[in-house]
Design an enzyme around this catalytic site. Structure first.
Site: not given
Ligand SMILES: *Cc1c(COP(=O)(O)O)cnc(C)c1O
Length: 394
Positions: A181, A209, A240
């Site tokens: 990330s 991602h 996302k």
């Molecule tokens: C954003 C993210 C999460 C958490 O997801 P949310 O739905 O925002 O709680 C978990 N793992 C990774 C790699 C992320 O980028």
């Protein structure tokens, strides 16, 4: 007591580590109203520009008309709506696995999965740059958490080997981000799965991602590497690229049956509003037909890399929409971020503990809602910043 908290906050401020919350006053997009200023933004994870998509807004309205605003109960009681059920089946099919289970957030999904699969006498193998939720899940599980250097397959193998030797009965769980990330690079999932097969470990892939971005029709990292195995536990988030909110875990039927019995962050919490699930079904349809959006985004990524020829700051090697510009010091990263903001461009400075000390960076994230002109504007501003800020420091 309070003085103690104040002292800690002051120390953080002195170290350039205070986080400021910005106020978003428009819908999420490439151009947003933040703290009363119109800015060009490079800091959302809304990679396909779906968070404010007219068809999804319509689906949300319809979903509310049909199912109300709240689920009213947990999944195991009466909160599991037909919209949730349909979405779980669609998600499983899309990523090519038997079944899926929904969670309200990705953070909760990772906590639920890791604590279901491993406990006190078990071992977790975790990439050092994994998302905070995976680290927290590891600590909460009480398993022996062994972290290996980023994407270092020799390090992973030597950890797996040693555990096999010392405790052959331990349950083993390998966990990794698919696309990292804060760096934007991809884990060598083919090699990782090979090691999991060889040393009999479960393979948890966090595709927050990659889902919607990688693989045929955006169906994710497994398809990108053409992987399949009953030991894969696939997790992806829906806030996302999918543009809404939530997360799911997909896998072999036994894995999902097991999670439905054990995952406490699925069982002991109110199911998310069914209207969200309804909206996500529509979002999935857009992702499947989103080759043009992904092609546009890939053009933007290529254009950014080509137009940045900075002397002091380098983009980290990444082919994803996450393009981190490595700065180094915390205050230098903040100074650059503030400089860009004065030009109407919002790019967040990411500092420790989110990234290792000395690697503060601007995390530039591109979305399909950006235009080529937006990229040019950012590149020009960064070149101007390098000239101006260097004059100050030399
Ligand atoms: C954003 C993210 C999460 C958490 O997801 P949310 O739905 O925002 O709680 C978990 N793992 C990774 C790699 C992320 O980028």
């Amino acid at each position: 007591m309070i003085a103690n908290l104040k002292a800690e906050l002051e120390q953080r401020a002195a170290d350039g580590l205070i986080r400021h919350q910005r106020l978003l006053q428009s819908a999420q997009s490439a151009h947003v109203l933040v703290d009363n200023h119109r800015v060009l933004s490079f800091c959302s994870n809304d990679y396909l520009g779906l968070a404010n998509h007219p068809l999804l807004k319509l689906a949300m309205h319809q979903g509310i008309d049909d199912s109300g605003v709240g689920s009213g109960a947990s999944h195991m009681v009466t909160g599991h709506h037909q919209f949730h059920d349909t979405l779980e089946r669609e998600l499983a099919e899309f990523v090519g696995l038997d079944d899926a289970i929904l969670f309200s957030t990705g953070y909760m999904a990772n906590i639920g999965v890791v604590t279901s699969f491993v406990g006190r006498s078990d071992v977790i193998f975790s990439d050092k740059l994994n998302h905070a939720s995976l680290n927290d899940a590891g600590v909460l599980s009480r398993a022996n958490l062994q972290r290996y250097a980023h994407n270092d397959m020799e390090a992973l193998e030597s950890l797996l080997k040693n555990v096999n030797f010392s405790n052959p009965n331990a349950r083993k769980l390998m966990v990794t981000d698919a696309v990292f990330s804060m760096d934007g690079d991809i884990a060598p999932l083919d090699k990782i799965l090979g090691l999991c097969e060889q040393y009999d470990a479960y393979c948890l892939v966090d595709d927050a991602h990659g889902f919607g971005m990688l693989g045929e029709n955006g169906c994710g990292a497994l398809n990108h590497f053409k992987l399949s195995s009953p030991r894969i536990i696939y997790m992806a988030t829906l806030g996302k690229a999918a543009g809404v909110s939530g997360a799911f875990v997909a896998g072999d039927q036994v894995i999902i049956d097991y999670l439905k019995q054990k995952a406490r962050t699925h069982i002991y919490t109110t199911a998310s509003p069914p209207a969200l699930a309804h909206t996500l079904s529509k979002s999935l349809a857009i992702i499947k037909n989103g080759d043009a959006l992904r092609a546009h985004l890939n053009n933007l990524i290529a254009a950014l890399k080509q137009s940045l020829t900075l002397k002091n700051w380098q983009l980290l090697p990444s082919n994803s929409a996450i393009q981190p510009l490595l700065i180094g010091g915390n205050n230098a990263a903040i100074q650059l971020s503030e400089y860009l903001l004065k030009l109407g461009i919002l790019v967040p400075a990411i500092r420790p503990p989110t990234v290792p000390t000395g690697t503060a960076r601007l995390r530039i994230s591109l979305t399909a809602a950006h235009s080529l002109q937006d990229i040019e504007k950012l590149a020009l501003a960064l070149h101007q910043a390098e000239r101006d800020l260097l004059e100050v420091t030399v």
